[in-house]
Design a protein around this motif. Sequence first.
Motif, PDB file in Angstrom:
ATOM      1  N   THR A 190       0.832  -1.194   0.000  1.00 47.23           N
ATOM      2  CA  THR A 190       0.000   0.000   0.000  1.00 47.23           C
ATOM      3  C   THR A 190       0.868   1.246   0.000  1.00 47.23           C
ATOM      4  O   THR A 190       2.051   1.210   0.375  1.00 47.23           O
ATOM      5  N   ARG A 191       0.276   2.350  -0.384  1.00 44.71           N
ATOM      6  CA  ARG A 191       1.010   3.613  -0.352  1.00 44.71           C
ATOM      7  C   ARG A 191       1.455   3.937   1.070  1.00 44.71           C
ATOM      8  O   ARG A 191       2.549   4.463   1.289  1.00 44.71           O
ATOM      9  N   GLU A 192       0.583   3.627   2.034  1.00 45.36           N
ATOM     10  CA  GLU A 192       0.925   3.900   3.429  1.00 45.36           C
ATOM     11  C   GLU A 192       2.112   3.054   3.884  1.00 45.36           C
ATOM     12  O   GLU A 192       2.981   3.527   4.620  1.00 45.36           O
ATOM     13  N   THR A 207       0.722  10.432   0.340  1.00 45.86           N
ATOM     14  CA  THR A 207       0.656   9.320  -0.614  1.00 45.86           C
ATOM     15  C   THR A 207       0.914   9.776  -2.048  1.00 45.86           C
ATOM     16  O   THR A 207       1.371   8.983  -2.868  1.00 45.86           O
ATOM     17  N   ASP A 211       3.167   8.202  -5.444  1.00 44.58           N
ATOM     18  CA  ASP A 211       2.736   8.114  -6.844  1.00 44.58           C
ATOM     19  C   ASP A 211       3.747   8.773  -7.777  1.00 44.58           C
ATOM     20  O   ASP A 211       4.092   8.226  -8.836  1.00 44.58           O
ATOM     21  N   THR A 228       0.209  -0.983 -10.948  1.00 39.58           N
ATOM     22  CA  THR A 228      -0.710  -0.247 -10.087  1.00 39.58           C
ATOM     23  C   THR A 228      -1.889  -1.135  -9.717  1.00 39.58           C
ATOM     24  O   THR A 228      -2.495  -1.755 -10.587  1.00 39.58           O
ATOM     25  N   GLY A 233      -2.293   0.154  -4.001  1.00 37.31           N
ATOM     26  CA  GLY A 233      -0.883   0.509  -3.993  1.00 37.31           C
ATOM     27  C   GLY A 233      -0.163  -0.023  -5.211  1.00 37.31           C
ATOM     28  O   GLY A 233      -0.722  -0.020  -6.321  1.00 37.31           O
ATOM     29  N   TYR A 234       1.041  -0.544  -5.009  1.00 34.95           N
ATOM     30  CA  TYR A 234       1.895  -0.930  -6.128  1.00 34.95           C
ATOM     31  C   TYR A 234       2.592  -2.259  -5.845  1.00 34.95           C
ATOM     32  O   TYR A 234       2.807  -2.640  -4.694  1.00 34.95           O
TER      33      TYR A 234
END
Length: 258
Positions: A190-192, A207, A211, A228, A233-234
């Motif tokens: 996740t971005r977090e 966040t 990106d 993505t 998230g990634y």
Amino acid sequence: MSTPETSRSSAPPVRVVVIEDEPTITQAIADRLTAEGWDVSTAPDGPTGVRTVAEVRPDVVVLDVMLPGYDGLEVCRRIQADEPVPVLMLTARDDETDMLVGLGVGADDYMTKPFSMRELVARLKALLRRVRRAAEPDAARETQTMLELDDLVIDRAGRRVTRGGEPAHLTPTEFDLLLCLASTPGTVLTREQLLADVWDWVDATGTRTVDSHVKALRRKLGSDLVRTVHGVGYALELPGPDSEAPEAAEADRAADRA
């Protein structure tokens, strides 16, 4: 280059150069960082900023994009060519193109004006921790210096990356982000999670920083490298016999633009 985090200890103070042409912003930043115990130097324009960085040899630079003389991008190019130094860029426009260009010339992070001084200090401390961590011995490097995934090769000790035999010139933050994703290929982060692991920063308002850095990685290493997962998230996704079609990669890029 020494990278003490900060403090009221016997360690030497963090040296920071603030390159900003708006006196009120410069003074506010200088006052807050001085209160943190940091040694602050300031410069009101690009040429003075380049000279000040060369003289002070700071641990970190706060750099405005819009400056008289040289703009912030040119300042960043010049100071990184001399001796790499962590740079946090300030921009008056919430324009992702500007942010990507800034990352491309060697900036490690950016903030959009207006910003809170608390967030600025938190970002700078996190940036210094990342630089210090990269310079420290890592037990993992002793057992696995080279990480090879298909045509992607990551040299942990030398902090170098090649893909298809071609070197990629990554900023320290881009390298750390790639290494984080590559450590668990195929796993969605996740971005977090990425903010906490790479930036050492847990405020979810950042966040978009993730990106922008992912987009910079794609530009340097190929658009198919990072997948993505919309709304999550990634993941590092190396191509293989069953890799996604170009249309799927384009869908990922469209999701990023949304």
